[in-house]
Design a protein around this motif. Structure first.
Motif: not given
Length: 241
Positions: A105-116, A122-123, A203-210
């Motif tokens: 859960a570390d990575r999704p929680l980190r994304i939640l805290g830093e990116l929303g 999306d991740y 940002s996995y929501s951005s138009p240029g997301a990988p």
């Protein structure tokens, strides 16, 4: 409202007529036009320019009148009822896509805290395999009336996904809205976003997301991303094995 639109139509016809009359007067009276310095040539130019702009305004009013006339006709076809129509809600529930705790859960929680929460959704959504995930969840009984049925669960909605976080127990899960079979249309699998590297937060929501490059290939536990040590958490939520 139908009567008001009719009055507006009449007013716009009158406006067109007034604009044309004003333009005509500026043209006919050009011989009497001077500017403040007494320059007749300048006065004539301004009189003719005013006439042209007034006629252009009249043409624009004509275009607006044509559109208003279409609305007038459409409004005339409406039969207004005193009570609004009762819309039948489409029955839907929620299925588990991803459930993780501890290190997972570390990575999704980190994304939640830093990116929303949108980027965290999306991740985690890259582990949503559409109908395959739906069938697995139904077979395992991972179907709920509402997301976040546990004590102290925080629920964040993004489209048809719900991100559920419990800071006390330390887990994060992703659920997807599931329309009941008797009301559902043909299922369409939506493409899932993907991560780019184990530590790079984007940002996995951005138009240029990988684009998606790698995804897990095995099922752990009851869901696609469920470690064995969450059994106690599931039992505490009344989700027996």
């Amino acid at each position: 409202m139908y009567g008001v639109i009719g009055d507006l139509s009449s007013g716009m016809r009158s406006l067109h007529q007034v604009l044309e009359q004003l333009a005509d007067v500026h043209e006919r009276k050009a011989a009497h036009a001077f500017n403040d310095d007494g320059d007749h040539a300048a006065g004539v130019r301004d009189a003719l320019a005013a006439a042209e702009d007034l006629r252009r305004s009249a043409r624009l009013v004509d275009q607006a009148y044509d559109r208003l006339a279409e609305g007038f006709v459409a409004a005339g076809r409406i039969a207004w009822h005193p009570e609004p129509a009762v819309e039948e809600a489409v029955p839907s529930r929620w299925i588990t896509v991803v459930f993780c705790q501890g290190d997972e859960a570390d990575r999704p929680l980190r994304i939640l805290g830093e990116l929303g929460h949108v980027d965290a959704v999306d991740y985690l959504a890259q582990w949503d395999y559409g109908e395959e995930t739906t069938q697995a969840a139904l077979e395992n009984g991972d179907l709920y009336d509402e997301p976040g049925e546990g004590t102290n669960d925080r629920v964040m909605i993004s489209g048809d996904y719900a991100l559920v976080v419990n800071p006390d127990v330390g887990y994060v899960s992703l659920l997807r809205r599931h329309v009941e079979p008797d009301a559902s249309a043909e299922t369409i699998d939506e493409p899932s976003p993907a991560k780019d590297g184990p530590e790079l937060l984007v940002s996995y929501s951005s138009p240029g997301a990988p684009r998606r490059r790698d995804v897990p290939t095995s099922r752990l536990g009851r869901s696609w991303f469920e470690p064995a040590k969450i059994t106690a958490v599931r039992e505490s939520r009344g989700l027996g094995l």
